[in-house]
Structures are given as C-alpha cells and as structure tokens.
Scaffold this motif. Structure first.
Motif, PDB file in Angstrom:
ATOM      1  N   SER A 105       0.841  -1.208   0.000  1.00  0.00           N
ATOM      2  CA  SER A 105       0.000   0.000   0.000  1.00  0.00           C
ATOM      3  C   SER A 105       0.869   1.249   0.000  1.00  0.00           C
ATOM      4  CB  SER A 105      -0.938  -0.004   1.202  1.00  0.00           C
ATOM      5  OG  SER A 105      -1.827  -1.083   1.134  1.00  0.00           O
ATOM      6  N   GLU A 106       1.996   1.187   0.741  1.00  0.00           N
ATOM      7  CA  GLU A 106       2.887   2.342   0.754  1.00  0.00           C
ATOM      8  C   GLU A 106       3.450   2.619  -0.651  1.00  0.00           C
ATOM      9  OE1 GLU A 106       4.871   2.761   5.194  1.00  0.00           O
ATOM     10  OE2 GLU A 106       5.758   1.293   3.807  1.00  0.00           O
ATOM     11  N   LEU A 107       3.824   1.539  -1.358  1.00  0.00           N
ATOM     12  CA  LEU A 107       4.355   1.717  -2.707  1.00  0.00           C
ATOM     13  C   LEU A 107       3.272   2.304  -3.640  1.00  0.00           C
ATOM     14  CD1 LEU A 107       6.418  -1.581  -3.111  1.00  0.00           C
ATOM     15  CD2 LEU A 107       7.302   0.740  -2.744  1.00  0.00           C
ATOM     16  N   LEU A 108       2.058   1.772  -3.507  1.00  0.00           N
ATOM     17  CA  LEU A 108       0.961   2.274  -4.323  1.00  0.00           C
ATOM     18  C   LEU A 108       0.652   3.722  -3.983  1.00  0.00           C
ATOM     19  CD1 LEU A 108      -1.412  -0.833  -4.295  1.00  0.00           C
ATOM     20  CD2 LEU A 108       0.035  -0.025  -6.187  1.00  0.00           C
ATOM     21  N   TYR A 109       0.750   4.087  -2.724  1.00  0.00           N
ATOM     22  CA  TYR A 109       0.470   5.470  -2.310  1.00  0.00           C
ATOM     23  C   TYR A 109       1.521   6.407  -2.891  1.00  0.00           C
ATOM     24  CZ  TYR A 109       0.102   9.579   0.641  1.00  0.00           C
ATOM     25  OH  TYR A 109       0.007  10.876   1.096  1.00  0.00           O
ATOM     26  N   LYS A 110       2.783   5.951  -2.893  1.00  0.00           N
ATOM     27  CA  LYS A 110       3.841   6.785  -3.452  1.00  0.00           C
ATOM     28  C   LYS A 110       3.661   6.982  -4.956  1.00  0.00           C
ATOM     29  CE  LYS A 110       7.317   5.590  -0.001  1.00  0.00           C
ATOM     30  NZ  LYS A 110       8.610   4.903   0.244  1.00  0.00           N
ATOM     31  N   GLU A 111       3.127   5.946  -5.626  1.00  0.00           N
ATOM     32  CA  GLU A 111       2.891   6.044  -7.067  1.00  0.00           C
ATOM     33  C   GLU A 111       1.603   6.803  -7.376  1.00  0.00           C
ATOM     34  OE1 GLU A 111       2.992   2.098  -8.488  1.00  0.00           O
ATOM     35  OE2 GLU A 111       5.155   1.835  -8.145  1.00  0.00           O
ATOM     36  N   GLY A 112       0.822   7.090  -6.355  1.00  0.00           N
ATOM     37  CA  GLY A 112      -0.413   7.842  -6.545  1.00  0.00           C
ATOM     38  C   GLY A 112      -1.584   6.992  -6.941  1.00  0.00           C
ATOM     39  N   VAL A 113      -1.483   5.712  -6.740  1.00  0.00           N
ATOM     40  CA  VAL A 113      -2.590   4.813  -7.136  1.00  0.00           C
ATOM     41  C   VAL A 113      -3.705   4.857  -6.116  1.00  0.00           C
ATOM     42  CG1 VAL A 113      -3.215   2.436  -7.677  1.00  0.00           C
ATOM     43  CG2 VAL A 113      -0.976   3.355  -8.384  1.00  0.00           C
ATOM     44  N   ILE A 114      -3.329   4.914  -4.784  1.00  0.00           N
ATOM     45  CA  ILE A 114      -4.351   4.907  -3.725  1.00  0.00           C
ATOM     46  C   ILE A 114      -4.228   6.203  -2.954  1.00  0.00           C
ATOM     47  CG2 ILE A 114      -4.409   2.391  -3.525  1.00  0.00           C
ATOM     48  CD1 ILE A 114      -2.618   2.650  -1.073  1.00  0.00           C
ATOM     49  N   SER A 115      -5.305   6.504  -2.240  1.00  0.00           N
ATOM     50  CA  SER A 115      -5.339   7.744  -1.467  1.00  0.00           C
ATOM     51  C   SER A 115      -4.707   7.540  -0.102  1.00  0.00           C
ATOM     52  CB  SER A 115      -6.786   8.211  -1.311  1.00  0.00           C
ATOM     53  OG  SER A 115      -7.518   7.260  -0.543  1.00  0.00           O
ATOM     54  N   ALA A 116      -4.511   8.628   0.616  1.00  0.00           N
ATOM     55  CA  ALA A 116      -3.942   8.580   1.971  1.00  0.00           C
ATOM     56  C   ALA A 116      -4.870   7.867   2.940  1.00  0.00           C
ATOM     57  CB  ALA A 116      -3.637  10.004   2.456  1.00  0.00           C
ATOM     58  N   MET A 117      -6.188   8.019   2.690  1.00  0.00           N
ATOM     59  CA  MET A 117      -7.149   7.354   3.577  1.00  0.00           C
ATOM     60  C   MET A 117      -7.025   5.846   3.484  1.00  0.00           C
ATOM     61  SD  MET A 117     -11.276   7.835   3.706  1.00  0.00           S
ATOM     62  CE  MET A 117     -11.097   9.577   4.063  1.00  0.00           C
ATOM     63  N   GLU A 118      -6.837   5.333   2.281  1.00  0.00           N
ATOM     64  CA  GLU A 118      -6.685   3.892   2.115  1.00  0.00           C
ATOM     65  C   GLU A 118      -5.387   3.398   2.771  1.00  0.00           C
ATOM     66  OE1 GLU A 118      -9.105   3.201  -2.090  1.00  0.00           O
ATOM     67  OE2 GLU A 118      -6.935   3.582  -2.118  1.00  0.00           O
ATOM     68  N   LEU A 119      -4.321   4.227   2.676  1.00  0.00           N
ATOM     69  CA  LEU A 119      -3.057   3.863   3.328  1.00  0.00           C
ATOM     70  C   LEU A 119      -3.223   3.818   4.845  1.00  0.00           C
ATOM     71  CD1 LEU A 119      -0.049   3.216   3.143  1.00  0.00           C
ATOM     72  CD2 LEU A 119       0.411   5.694   3.199  1.00  0.00           C
ATOM     73  N   GLU A 120      -3.948   4.805   5.376  1.00  0.00           N
ATOM     74  CA  GLU A 120      -4.180   4.831   6.821  1.00  0.00           C
ATOM     75  C   GLU A 120      -5.008   3.631   7.269  1.00  0.00           C
ATOM     76  OE1 GLU A 120      -5.919   8.583   7.542  1.00  0.00           O
ATOM     77  OE2 GLU A 120      -4.024   9.706   7.349  1.00  0.00           O
ATOM     78  N   SER A 121      -5.920   3.219   6.422  1.00  0.00           N
ATOM     79  CA  SER A 121      -6.736   2.047   6.754  1.00  0.00           C
ATOM     80  C   SER A 121      -5.878   0.793   6.838  1.00  0.00           C
ATOM     81  CB  SER A 121      -7.838   1.878   5.691  1.00  0.00           C
ATOM     82  OG  SER A 121      -8.583   0.704   5.960  1.00  0.00           O
ATOM     83  N   GLU A 122      -4.925   0.670   5.899  1.00  0.00           N
ATOM     84  CA  GLU A 122      -4.025  -0.490   5.942  1.00  0.00           C
ATOM     85  C   GLU A 122      -3.118  -0.451   7.175  1.00  0.00           C
ATOM     86  OE1 GLU A 122      -3.866  -3.178   4.090  1.00  0.00           O
ATOM     87  OE2 GLU A 122      -5.612  -2.511   2.910  1.00  0.00           O
ATOM     88  N   LYS A 123      -2.666   0.779   7.513  1.00  0.00           N
ATOM     89  CA  LYS A 123      -1.812   0.911   8.701  1.00  0.00           C
ATOM     90  C   LYS A 123      -2.589   0.569   9.965  1.00  0.00           C
ATOM     91  CE  LYS A 123       1.425   4.024  10.930  1.00  0.00           C
ATOM     92  NZ  LYS A 123       2.051   5.375  10.922  1.00  0.00           N
ATOM     93  N   LEU A 124      -3.871   0.961   9.972  1.00  0.00           N
ATOM     94  CA  LEU A 124      -4.700   0.629  11.137  1.00  0.00           C
ATOM     95  C   LEU A 124      -4.851  -0.875  11.285  1.00  0.00           C
ATOM     96  CD1 LEU A 124      -6.442   1.767  13.421  1.00  0.00           C
ATOM     97  CD2 LEU A 124      -8.380   1.769  11.833  1.00  0.00           C
ATOM     98  N   LYS A 125      -4.998  -1.584  10.171  1.00  0.00           N
ATOM     99  CA  LYS A 125      -5.082  -3.053  10.233  1.00  0.00           C
ATOM    100  C   LYS A 125      -3.777  -3.651  10.775  1.00  0.00           C
ATOM    101  CE  LYS A 125      -8.339  -3.549   6.357  1.00  0.00           C
ATOM    102  NZ  LYS A 125      -8.522  -4.098   5.003  1.00  0.00           N
ATOM    103  N   LEU A 126      -2.646  -3.072  10.341  1.00  0.00           N
ATOM    104  CA  LEU A 126      -1.350  -3.582  10.825  1.00  0.00           C
ATOM    105  C   LEU A 126      -1.204  -3.386  12.334  1.00  0.00           C
ATOM    106  CD1 LEU A 126       1.485  -4.699  10.327  1.00  0.00           C
ATOM    107  CD2 LEU A 126       2.231  -2.358   9.759  1.00  0.00           C
TER     108      LEU A 126
END
Length: 363
Positions: A205-226
């Motif tokens: 998700s971090e790689l996708l966020y850096k490439e601009g594929v996903i939003s910050a909210m989706e990244l935060e959601s993945e971090k919350l799961k971790l």
C-alpha cells in the motif's frame, strides 16, 4: 697382823653356827637346782620365740549367700487391697504378689498397658480409643486424656487433610494453564502469520500510495489493520506470560500446601509420641507404687502380719524372697584400720552368730 688373827679367833670362838655351815659341803639340790631353774627359764624364752601366741581380731560380719534374699518395700502410704501370693509360696520372677489401694481400677490399668505394649510407635494411629474411653485410671487419667486428645487430633488431621484441597486445586490449575498455554501458542503462530501478511499488505500500500494509485485514507486504513494485528500478537504473548506466571504461583501454592501438610503431620505425630511416652512413664510409676512384683525366683516370706485393708507406711519392708540358688555362702567382715595389716589370705575365721547358743554348741 696380830690384830687380824685376834679378830678371826674371836669370830671362830663366838660363831659356831657359821663355822658349822662353812665346814659342811652344800647339798646336791642346792648345787644343781639353780642350774635347773636357769635352764627352765631359758627353755621358756626359747619356746616363746618359736611358738606364736594366737591373737584374735574382732569385727562384725554379715553372712549371706551368693544370691542374697530380696527384701520388698512399699513406696507410698496406702492400704493393702489384695494379697495375691501367700506366705511360704514359691514364686517366679514377674509374678504379682500384692496390690495396694488406689483410685484406679487395676484391671483397667493392666489392659491399657497391654494395649500400649502391643502397638509400635509407627502404628499409634491404630490405637483403639473407643475401647479405653471408659477406663478408670485414677492418677494417670490426666496423662491419658492428653494422649487421647493428641491422638484424636492426629487421626482427624489425617482423615480431613485440610491442605489436600489447596494442593488439588493448585494441581488442577497447573494442568488447565498448561493447556491454555498450548492453545495460545497455536493462536500465536496463526497471529504471527497473519501479522506477516498484514505487514506485506501495508508495504504494498505504501508503494501504491507513493505512485499515486491509492489515497492517503486507504493507506491509513491499511496501517490501522497492521497496528490491530500487532496489538493482537502482543496481547497473545502477554497472555502466555501471565499463564506461565500463574503456573509458577500454583506450584508455589502446591509446594506450600505440601510443606504445611508435612509440618502439621509431624507436629501432630510428635505430640502423640511425646504424650505416649509420658503416659507409659506414668503407668510404670503407678505400677511401682501400687503393684508389688517378684523380682527373683524363690520362696516368698511375710516379714510381718499382712491382711487386706491393712494400712502400710512408705518405706516399710513387707515381703522377702529367698532365692532358689543359694549354695555358695559369702561373708563380708568389717575390720578396723589398725588391725588390717595382721590379716592374711587363708587365715581361719571363727564366726559367732547372733541368737545362737554358741556357749552350749560351740562356734
């Protein structure tokens, strides 16, 4: 010269008796008698040097046998309750001769003694308290009561086992906690795998966020799961540690119960054995005071008139036992220190017995 001649002539003229003695020779008895008397005197002196005059050394002697008679005394002031053996009766060692009056029942005392002697200290818990509960024991009732109470407490402790529940609970808790630890470790393995997958997903998700594929909210959601998976994983480890600590506490509790159990058991056993010894000692002292036994084999003799209910004082000698084996006669003589040097082995001893008419029959 003339004067001397005159004097001799005057003596011869005036002493005819003297003249007669001087002119007659002495008789033979006079000549040899003096020598004879002198010889007799010398003979007496010679015999006195050769012949020793017997000297008597006096002293007191106690005549007895190799096994002297046994005199039996009473130890306390009491009355005669029962005469078992009769005068001039042949008795054996250990025979009961006489019973003195006491507040206890003799049969109860003897039965209690037999029961105590038949049980070893290791079998003290098997002592039949119900059979001896109604015994009339007199002076030793207090000692018996203390022993019975201690023995009842020991038996009750052995039956109830108050620390056994604590030990059983601890053992059951140890088994349960170990099983829960096994389950938690299996769960920990699964959570570790899930955590690893969640970490991989978060890195993607971090790689996708850096490439601009996903939003910050989706990244935060993945971090919350971790973070949630990390929390579950950590909680499982804490639960395992808590269960292990609980097992240690259960083991301490179980060990403490075992120690307390052993201490209480030893305490009760020691108290019972101590009071058992005290009771046996009291029984022995009671027997010495109130029961008269024969100490040797022989013939019993009353030293005074004895009858039931007769009062006797402490220290009075009532009985005597003449032993069967008395072939060897011994004598012990007491001689003063000034005459001991005149005594030699093998000298003849003349014994004069009291109450024996030695003037008529001789020594």
């Amino acid at each position: 010269m003339e004067t001397k001649n005159n004097i001799l002539q005057e003596i011869n003229l005036r002493s005819e008796q003297v003249q007669e003695v001087l002119e007659r020779p002495p008789h033979w008895l006079i000549r040899w008698g003096s020598l004879t008397i002198l010889g007799i005197i010398l003979l007496f002196f010679s015999l006195a040097c050769v012949i020793k005059y017997p000297e008597f050394i006096q002293g007191n002697i106690v005549v007895s046998s190799q096994n002297p008679p046994e005199r039996i005394e009473v130890r306390i002031d009491s009355r005669i309750e029962r005469l078992i053996a009769k005068d001039q009766q042949t008795v054996q060692k250990g025979d009961l001769l006489l019973v003195l009056e006491s507040t206890a029942d003799v049969q109860h005392i003897l039965r209690l003694k037999a029961l105590l002697d038949s049980i070893s200290p290791e079998q003290i818990a098997q002592f039949p308290l119900q059979r001896t509960a109604g015994f009339r024991l007199g002076e030793i009732q207090e000692d018996y009561g203390s022993f019975a109470k201690a023995l009842e407490e020991e038996i009750l402790f052995a039956d109830l086992q108050p620390y056994a529940v604590e030990g059983t609970t601890a053992s059951k808790g140890i088994v349960d906690y170990k099983q829960r630890i096994v389950n938690l470790r299996q769960q920990h393995v699964l959570e570790s795998s899930k955590l690893a997958l969640t970490e991989k997903s978060f890195r993607r998700s971090e790689l996708l966020y850096k490439e601009g594929v996903i939003s910050a909210m989706e990244l935060e959601s993945e971090k919350l799961k971790l973070l949630e998976e990390q929390r579950f994983h950590k909680n499982t480890e804490i639960a395992i540690a808590q269960l292990q600590e609980g097992i240690m506490n259960f083991k301490k509790s179980k060990k403490g119960a075992e120690i307390n159990m052993a201490k209480e058991k030893t305490s009760h056993s020691s108290a019972s054995l101590l009071l058992l010894g005290k009771l046996k000692k009291a029984l022995q002292q009671w027997e010495k005071n109130y029961l008269i036994y024969a100490s040797i084999d022989g013939k019993l003799s009353y030293l005074q008139f004895l009858g039931e209910n007769q009062f006797v004082k402490a220290g009075s000698t009532l009985l005597s036992i003449l032993p069967d084996s008395r072939d060897i006669t011994l004598g012990q003589m007491h001689v003063g220190a000034q005459n001991q040097g005149k005594i030699e082995i093998g000298q003849k001893v003349l014994i004069r017995l009291d109450n024996y008419t030695y003037q008529e029959y001789g020594l």
